[in-house]
Design an enzyme around this catalytic site. Structure first.
Site, PDB file in Angstrom:
ATOM      1  N   GLU A  79      42.836   3.749  24.776  1.00  0.00           N
ATOM      2  CA  GLU A  79      44.224   3.701  25.248  1.00  0.00           C
ATOM      3  C   GLU A  79      44.299   3.221  26.700  1.00  0.00           C
ATOM      4  O   GLU A  79      43.570   3.686  27.556  1.00  0.00           O
ATOM      5  CB  GLU A  79      44.863   5.087  25.124  1.00  0.00           C
ATOM      6  CG  GLU A  79      44.894   5.639  23.709  1.00  0.00           C
ATOM      7  CD  GLU A  79      45.765   4.820  22.765  1.00  0.00           C
ATOM      8  OE1 GLU A  79      46.503   3.935  23.245  1.00  0.00           O
ATOM      9  OE2 GLU A  79      45.701   5.074  21.543  1.00  0.00           O
ATOM     10  N   CYS A 142      48.502  13.776  22.186  1.00  0.00           N
ATOM     11  CA  CYS A 142      47.421  12.983  22.790  1.00  0.00           C
ATOM     12  C   CYS A 142      47.914  12.317  24.057  1.00  0.00           C
ATOM     13  O   CYS A 142      47.227  12.309  25.082  1.00  0.00           O
ATOM     14  CB  CYS A 142      46.908  11.941  21.791  1.00  0.00           C
ATOM     15  SG  CYS A 142      46.039  12.686  20.405  1.00  0.00           S
ATOM     16  N   HIS A 166      41.747   7.038  20.686  1.00  0.00           N
ATOM     17  CA  HIS A 166      42.184   7.522  19.376  1.00  0.00           C
ATOM     18  C   HIS A 166      41.174   7.123  18.305  1.00  0.00           C
ATOM     19  O   HIS A 166      40.572   6.039  18.375  1.00  0.00           O
ATOM     20  CB  HIS A 166      43.553   6.916  19.011  1.00  0.00           C
ATOM     21  CG  HIS A 166      44.703   7.802  19.376  1.00  0.00           C
ATOM     22  ND1 HIS A 166      45.686   7.444  20.261  1.00  0.00           N
ATOM     23  CD2 HIS A 166      45.042   9.047  18.940  1.00  0.00           C
ATOM     24  CE1 HIS A 166      46.567   8.436  20.370  1.00  0.00           C
ATOM     25  NE2 HIS A 166      46.206   9.415  19.580  1.00  0.00           N
TER      26      HIS A 166
HETATM   27  N1  PCA Z   1      46.329  13.424  17.527  1.00  0.00           N
HETATM   28  C1  PCA Z   1      47.700  13.652  17.943  1.00  0.00           C
HETATM   29  C2  PCA Z   1      47.671  14.976  18.656  1.00  0.00           C
HETATM   30  C3  PCA Z   1      46.366  15.607  18.323  1.00  0.00           C
HETATM   31  C4  PCA Z   1      45.557  14.523  17.712  1.00  0.00           C
HETATM   32  O1  PCA Z   1      44.365  14.592  17.400  1.00  0.00           O
HETATM   33  C5  PCA Z   1      48.274  12.488  18.752  1.00  0.00           C
HETATM   34  O2  PCA Z   1      47.922  11.334  18.480  1.00  0.00           O
HETATM   35  O3  PCA Z   1      49.087  12.710  19.639  1.00  0.00           O
END
Ligand code: PCA
Length: 212
Positions: A79, A142, A166
């Protein structure tokens, strides 16, 4: 060097969270030149920031890599940007759901990650693991954790590379879905994240006076 790697507990009805699986597997290994600190964060808008800051205090790391699940992603997604916004359509694990809410009323609209994203991308790609740069971590937990991390580092004037990646679903998660969704094996995810850790160990100049 000390690296803090965080994951999240399962959410959204999923039995596992790939980030928790990756962090658990990393914690069972040793990495040359790296002292690894790990933490699993709650998917709870009220508790996640405190858990993150507690892990930072405990580790006093030289770099931070937070991980989370995004079932729509086809690749490891490094990200670039965290935005000052909570806005999500499903409840968190505490049953809370928010729209149009700022994370920090005194904070800027967004932060860029301070990770060396191009070096990470190139190294993971060279390791034959599917990877991409992603513009936004979304507006759920996240993103909240990534924003909280970068806001803390900025306001405390720390010089710690920090950011978020992610992860796609694991195959066992994708197999439960009624619609076809992408997935990646734990082995492949681990290869990618381990590669990222070694890039950080190689590239990050350690600042001895960095205190979290
Ligand atoms: N993914 C979510 C919150 C916790 C996770 O593992 C997100 O992409 O915000």
């Amino acid at each position: 060097m000390k690296v803090l790697v965080t994951g999240f507990e399962p959410f959204g009805g999923q039995p596992v969270n790939p980030s928790e699986c990756v962090v658990g597997a990393l914690a069972a290994q040793s990495f040359e030149g790296i002292t690894l600190y790990t933490s699993i964060l709650p998917v709870d808008h009220a508790r996640a920031p405190a858990a993150l800051l507690e892990a930072l205090q405990a580790a006093q790391p030289n770099a931070v890599l937070c991980l989370g699940e995004s079932g729509r992603r086809m690749r490891l997604s490094i990200e670039r940007v965290a935005i000052n916004l909570l806005d999500y359509p499903i409840a968190d694990n505490a049953g809370q759901q928010f729209n149009d809410l700022m994370i920090a009323t005194d904070g800027p609209a967004a932060y860029f990650t301070t990770l060396p994203v191009r070096a990470l991308l190139d190294a993971v790609h060279a390791a034959n693991v599917p990877v991409e740069l992603s513009l936004s971590a979304g507006a759920f937990l996240c993103n909240q954790v990534m924003y909280t991390l970068l806001h803390h580092i900025a306001t405390q004037q720390l010089h710690i590379p920090a950011g978020f990646t992610h992860l796609p679903f694991l195959p066992e998660q994708a197999a439960r879905e009624s619609m076809p969704v992408p997935s990646m094996s734990l082995h492949t995810m681990l290869e990618g994240i381990e590669t990222m850790l070694y890039v950080l160990a190689r590239d990050v100049s350690i600042s001895p006076e960095a205190h979290v």
